[in-house]
Structure formats: structure tokens, C-alpha cells
Motif scaffolding. Structure first.
Motif, PDB file in Angstrom:
ATOM      1  N   ARG A   1       0.820  -1.218   0.000  1.00 25.22           N
ATOM      2  CA  ARG A   1       0.000   0.000   0.000  1.00 25.22           C
ATOM      3  C   ARG A   1       0.855   1.270   0.000  1.00 25.22           C
ATOM      4  NH1 ARG A   1      -4.194  -0.525   4.783  1.00 25.22           N
ATOM      5  NH2 ARG A   1      -5.022   1.389   3.817  1.00 25.22           N
ATOM      6  N   LEU A   2       2.064   1.187   0.507  1.00 23.96           N
ATOM      7  CA  LEU A   2       2.950   2.351   0.481  1.00 23.96           C
ATOM      8  C   LEU A   2       3.343   2.719  -0.937  1.00 23.96           C
ATOM      9  CD1 LEU A   2       5.431   1.751   3.459  1.00 23.96           C
ATOM     10  CD2 LEU A   2       3.807   3.637   3.229  1.00 23.96           C
ATOM     11  N   GLY A   3       3.369   1.749  -1.824  1.00 22.94           N
ATOM     12  CA  GLY A   3       3.763   2.013  -3.197  1.00 22.94           C
ATOM     13  C   GLY A   3       5.278   2.056  -3.328  1.00 22.94           C
ATOM     14  N   GLU A   4       5.735   2.578  -4.448  1.00 22.52           N
ATOM     15  CA  GLU A   4       7.172   2.617  -4.711  1.00 22.52           C
ATOM     16  C   GLU A   4       7.880   3.561  -3.750  1.00 22.52           C
ATOM     17  OE1 GLU A   4      10.299   3.504  -8.391  1.00 22.52           O
ATOM     18  OE2 GLU A   4       8.128   3.647  -8.694  1.00 22.52           O
ATOM     19  N   ILE A   5       8.914   3.073  -3.105  1.00 21.10           N
ATOM     20  CA  ILE A   5       9.691   3.878  -2.165  1.00 21.10           C
ATOM     21  C   ILE A   5      10.688   4.723  -2.963  1.00 21.10           C
ATOM     22  CG2 ILE A   5      11.354   3.813  -0.262  1.00 21.10           C
ATOM     23  CD1 ILE A   5      10.014   1.240   0.669  1.00 21.10           C
ATOM     24  N   PRO A   6      10.751   6.041  -2.719  1.00 26.31           N
ATOM     25  CA  PRO A   6      11.693   6.894  -3.450  1.00 26.31           C
ATOM     26  C   PRO A   6      13.122   6.363  -3.368  1.00 26.31           C
ATOM     27  CG  PRO A   6      10.182   8.221  -2.163  1.00 26.31           C
ATOM     28  CD  PRO A   6       9.934   6.802  -1.769  1.00 26.31           C
ATOM     29  N   ALA A   7      13.891   6.597  -4.418  1.00 28.26           N
ATOM     30  CA  ALA A   7      15.249   6.043  -4.500  1.00 28.26           C
ATOM     31  C   ALA A   7      16.115   6.464  -3.323  1.00 28.26           C
ATOM     32  CB  ALA A   7      15.888   6.469  -5.823  1.00 28.26           C
ATOM     33  N   GLU A   8      16.012   7.726  -2.904  1.00 30.29           N
ATOM     34  CA  GLU A   8      16.830   8.218  -1.793  1.00 30.29           C
ATOM     35  C   GLU A   8      16.508   7.462  -0.514  1.00 30.29           C
ATOM     36  OE1 GLU A   8      17.153  10.245   1.950  1.00 30.29           O
ATOM     37  OE2 GLU A   8      15.274  10.196   0.808  1.00 30.29           O
ATOM     38  N   ALA A   9      15.212   7.214  -0.279  1.00 30.13           N
ATOM     39  CA  ALA A   9      14.799   6.488   0.928  1.00 30.13           C
ATOM     40  C   ALA A   9      15.189   5.017   0.831  1.00 30.13           C
ATOM     41  CB  ALA A   9      13.297   6.631   1.130  1.00 30.13           C
ATOM     42  N   ALA A  10      15.044   4.431  -0.360  1.00 27.94           N
ATOM     43  CA  ALA A  10      15.382   3.032  -0.549  1.00 27.94           C
ATOM     44  C   ALA A  10      16.869   2.782  -0.314  1.00 27.94           C
ATOM     45  CB  ALA A  10      14.986   2.588  -1.951  1.00 27.94           C
ATOM     46  N   ALA A  11      17.689   3.783  -0.627  1.00 27.17           N
ATOM     47  CA  ALA A  11      19.125   3.647  -0.397  1.00 27.17           C
ATOM     48  C   ALA A  11      19.467   3.739   1.080  1.00 27.17           C
ATOM     49  CB  ALA A  11      19.872   4.719  -1.174  1.00 27.17           C
ATOM     50  N   ALA A  12      18.607   4.396   1.851  1.00 28.02           N
ATOM     51  CA  ALA A  12      18.877   4.614   3.280  1.00 28.02           C
ATOM     52  C   ALA A  12      18.359   3.476   4.149  1.00 28.02           C
ATOM     53  CB  ALA A  12      18.255   5.940   3.733  1.00 28.02           C
ATOM     54  N   VAL A  13      17.201   2.939   3.803  1.00 33.44           N
ATOM     55  CA  VAL A  13      16.595   1.886   4.623  1.00 33.44           C
ATOM     56  C   VAL A  13      16.033   0.765   3.751  1.00 33.44           C
ATOM     57  CG1 VAL A  13      16.000   3.338   6.616  1.00 33.44           C
ATOM     58  CG2 VAL A  13      14.409   3.180   4.702  1.00 33.44           C
ATOM     59  N   SER A  14      16.186  -0.456   4.216  1.00 28.81           N
ATOM     60  CA  SER A  14      15.568  -1.604   3.560  1.00 28.81           C
ATOM     61  C   SER A  14      14.379  -2.038   4.409  1.00 28.81           C
ATOM     62  CB  SER A  14      16.563  -2.761   3.444  1.00 28.81           C
ATOM     63  OG  SER A  14      17.659  -2.398   2.629  1.00 28.81           O
ATOM     64  N   PRO A  15      13.221  -2.231   3.800  1.00 29.52           N
ATOM     65  CA  PRO A  15      12.044  -2.626   4.589  1.00 29.52           C
ATOM     66  C   PRO A  15      12.261  -3.935   5.345  1.00 29.52           C
ATOM     67  CG  PRO A  15      11.434  -2.016   2.346  1.00 29.52           C
ATOM     68  CD  PRO A  15      12.929  -2.104   2.372  1.00 29.52           C
ATOM     69  N   GLU A  16      11.930  -3.931   6.613  1.00 30.97           N
ATOM     70  CA  GLU A  16      11.929  -5.147   7.425  1.00 30.97           C
ATOM     71  C   GLU A  16      10.489  -5.656   7.450  1.00 30.97           C
ATOM     72  OE1 GLU A  16      13.732  -4.614  11.296  1.00 30.97           O
ATOM     73  OE2 GLU A  16      14.983  -2.971  10.520  1.00 30.97           O
ATOM     74  N   ILE A  17      10.225  -6.709   6.743  1.00 27.55           N
ATOM     75  CA  ILE A  17       8.857  -7.208   6.617  1.00 27.55           C
ATOM     76  C   ILE A  17       8.572  -8.182   7.762  1.00 27.55           C
ATOM     77  CG2 ILE A  17       7.217  -8.415   5.138  1.00 27.55           C
ATOM     78  CD1 ILE A  17       8.889  -7.490   2.736  1.00 27.55           C
ATOM     79  N   VAL A  18       7.521  -7.863   8.525  1.00 26.12           N
ATOM     80  CA  VAL A  18       7.178  -8.671   9.695  1.00 26.12           C
ATOM     81  C   VAL A  18       5.729  -9.127   9.593  1.00 26.12           C
ATOM     82  CG1 VAL A  18       8.837  -7.412  11.130  1.00 26.12           C
ATOM     83  CG2 VAL A  18       6.451  -6.672  11.071  1.00 26.12           C
ATOM     84  N   ASP A  19       5.406 -10.123  10.382  1.00 27.54           N
ATOM     85  CA  ASP A  19       4.044 -10.646  10.427  1.00 27.54           C
ATOM     86  C   ASP A  19       3.137  -9.647  11.141  1.00 27.54           C
ATOM     87  OD1 ASP A  19       1.687 -12.221  11.574  1.00 27.54           O
ATOM     88  OD2 ASP A  19       2.662 -13.737  10.317  1.00 27.54           O
ATOM     89  N   ALA A  20       1.952  -9.432  10.591  1.00 31.26           N
ATOM     90  CA  ALA A  20       1.013  -8.474  11.186  1.00 31.26           C
ATOM     91  C   ALA A  20       0.658  -8.839  12.620  1.00 31.26           C
ATOM     92  CB  ALA A  20      -0.251  -8.397  10.332  1.00 31.26           C
ATOM     93  N   ARG A  21       0.644 -10.133  12.919  1.00 29.18           N
ATOM     94  CA  ARG A  21       0.242 -10.585  14.254  1.00 29.18           C
ATOM     95  C   ARG A  21       1.299 -10.282  15.317  1.00 29.18           C
ATOM     96  NH1 ARG A  21      -1.029 -16.526  12.130  1.00 29.18           N
ATOM     97  NH2 ARG A  21       0.891 -15.925  11.034  1.00 29.18           N
ATOM     98  N   THR A  22       2.536 -10.071  14.883  1.00 27.97           N
ATOM     99  CA  THR A  22       3.614  -9.808  15.849  1.00 27.97           C
ATOM    100  C   THR A  22       4.227  -8.427  15.645  1.00 27.97           C
ATOM    101  OG1 THR A  22       5.266 -10.830  14.377  1.00 27.97           O
ATOM    102  CG2 THR A  22       4.162 -12.253  16.008  1.00 27.97           C
ATOM    103  N   PHE A  23       3.552  -7.573  14.888  1.00 29.69           N
ATOM    104  CA  PHE A  23       4.109  -6.258  14.544  1.00 29.69           C
ATOM    105  C   PHE A  23       4.523  -5.466  15.785  1.00 29.69           C
ATOM    106  CE2 PHE A  23       4.004  -1.769  13.515  1.00 29.69           C
ATOM    107  CZ  PHE A  23       4.606  -1.706  12.265  1.00 29.69           C
TER     108      PHE A  23
END
Length: 255
Positions: free
Chosen positions: A46-68
Motif C-alpha cells: 500500500r505504500l507504493g514505490e519507495i523513493p530512490a533516496e529512501a530506498a538507499a537509506a533503509v531496507s524494509p523489514e517485513i514482519v508478520d502483522a500478528r507480531t508487529f
């Protein structure tokens, strides 16, 4: 021991933003230093494409919704929508920079002891809508930059300067030296805001609002050039400070 203290100090200097809107706008802000992005897969989609500058700074940590909630230190009952971003607070520069060279009209909002982050978030939204250059508050006795404030601001925190100063009265005096007319909103004032604004159309204006209940402190009142009230239709009616700010900003932005 020293390393642990340094680690705690560094953690205290960061803010966790949460909610899709707040996180998306922070990711899109090149001025925002990003540290850690925690999301569910659904939120990432739902966030959509992450801007290049942000993508270079952080990599998404994908977690389970039940343990967020176990992965991020958010306040209980935070409506995070499966997205949280750890960031550094924004640096807006000096009061003079914003007052004299900021974007928009020479219109500022100063807040005296407004501590509710939801109120300040709403005021930031109104300040952005009506073209104010900044919202100013004392470093003490005001809400700091938090996830709750950012979520209420609905993205405005990334664009609307929120400058916290050491001493509010001294900041108002500094603004007066720059040519600003400082108007305090006070229910006991004898003139309506429209009457105070009429003869100073085109001038630089700083609107000062206090916390509900206590209102403006004595030194703040003494520092103001003018005091004005928003007229009410009934003797017992009163406005939330964020609503009063929206009305005052609308009125002042039309001059």
C-alpha cells in the motif's frame, strides 16, 4: 556502561513515525534522516514505490502483522496500519531563517504551553493549508515531535516547520525586531480578531495561542503588541485550540 548510556542517548534522539500517510510522506522527504522501516507485506504494497533516496537509506523489514507490535516501540493502541519508520527529528534552521526567508506569507503561529500532540498536529495542518511559514513553541512545555503528532498532522510535519525555541517571549521579541506584529488570542480581549487585523493588512503577523484553560502566560501577554478574541455566539461556548488556530490563520491569511 558508557556504551550503554550512549546507545540510550542515541535512541532518545530518534522518533518512530507510524501510519501509512505519515510514513509515506517521511519516506518522500529528502530532508528526513531515515533509520529503520518496519512494515507488514500488506502495508508495503500500500505504500507504493519507495523513493530512490529512501530506498538507499533503509531496507524494509517485513514482519508478520500478528507480531508487529513486538518489533517496534510504539505507544499502546497506536493505529500503525502495519507501517512504522524510525527517523531523526527534522532540523528547520533558525527563527530568523524561517521568519524572513520561509516559504509563503510572513505569517507565523506561536504556541504557549500547548502540550497535546494531537492539537499541535492539527495546527500544523492548518498552518500548511493557510500558508504560514512556521509553527513555533517553547522547547519545554510543548509536545515534541512524536508519531502521534505526525499522524494527526497527516503529512504536514514533513513540510510545515515546527520550531521549538528556548524561550517563547524572547522569540516573540526577536520577531518584533524583524517587523512582525504579535497578536495574542485571549478570550478576555476587548477587540475581535477581525478588528485587530483590519488596520495591519499586508504586515508580517505572528498569532499566539495558549493552552486551553490556562491560556497565555503573563509574560507572553505582556509581550504581545495586540490582544484579540474570536467572538462566540454564546456565553458558554469555547473552541479547542486547534480550531481557534484554524480560524485565526484563515482570518490572517486573507489580509
Amino acid at each position: 556502561m558508557d556504551k550503554e548510556r550512549a546507545k540510550r542517548a542515541a535512541a532518545a534522539e530518534t522518533v518512530w513515525l507510524f501510519g501509512l500517510h505519515a510514513v509515506r510522506d517521511a519516506l518522500a522527504n529528502p530532508k528526513r534522516e531515515k533509520i529503520r522501516l518496519v512494515v507488514t507485506q500488506n502495508a508495503l504494497d500500500r505504500l507504493g514505490e519507495i523513493p530512490a533516496e529512501a530506498a538507499a537509506a533503509v531496507s524494509p523489514e517485513i514482519v508478520d502483522a500478528r507480531t508487529f507490535d513486538k518489533h517496534v516501540p510504539l505507544p499502546p493502541e497506536s493505529v500503525h496500519q502495519g507501517a512504522a519508520l524510525e527517523v531523526k527529528p527534522l532540523k528547520w534552521g533558525s527563527l530568523a531563517d524561517l521568519a524572513l526567508e520561509g516559504a509563503g506569507k510572513p505569517l507565523l503561529v506561536a504556541l504557549d504551553r500547548v502540550t497535546d500532540p494531537h492539537n499541535i498536529g492539527a495546527i500544523l495542518r492548518s498552518a500548511e493549508v493557510f500558508g504560514a511559514r512556521a509553527v513555533i513553541a517553547p522547547a519545554r512545555h510543548s509536545a515534541p515531535e512524536t508519531g502521534a503528532l505526525a499522524k494527526t498532522a497527516s503529512g504536514a510535519l514533513e513540510r510545515q516547520p515546527y520550531l521549538r525555541v528556548v524561550n517563547l517571549a524572547d522569540a516573540l521579541i526577536e520577531l518584533q525586531g524583524m517587523g512582525y506584529i504579535v497578536i495574542g488570542l485571549d478570550g478576555t480581549a476587548t477587540e475581535d480578531l477581525s478588528e485587530v487585523l483590519e488596520p495591519i493588512k499586508g504586515r508580517a503577523i505572528c498569532l499566539v495561542l495558549g493552552a486551553e484553560g490556562p491560556g497565555l502566560r503573563e509574560r507572553t501577554l505582556e509581550t504581545c503588541d495586540k490582544l484579540a478574541r474570536i467572538p462566540y455566539a454564546s456565553d458558554f461556548g469555547s473552541l479547542n485550540v486547534s480550531n481557534a488556530a484554524a480560524i485565526a490563520l484563515y482570518s490572517a491569511s486573507r489580509g
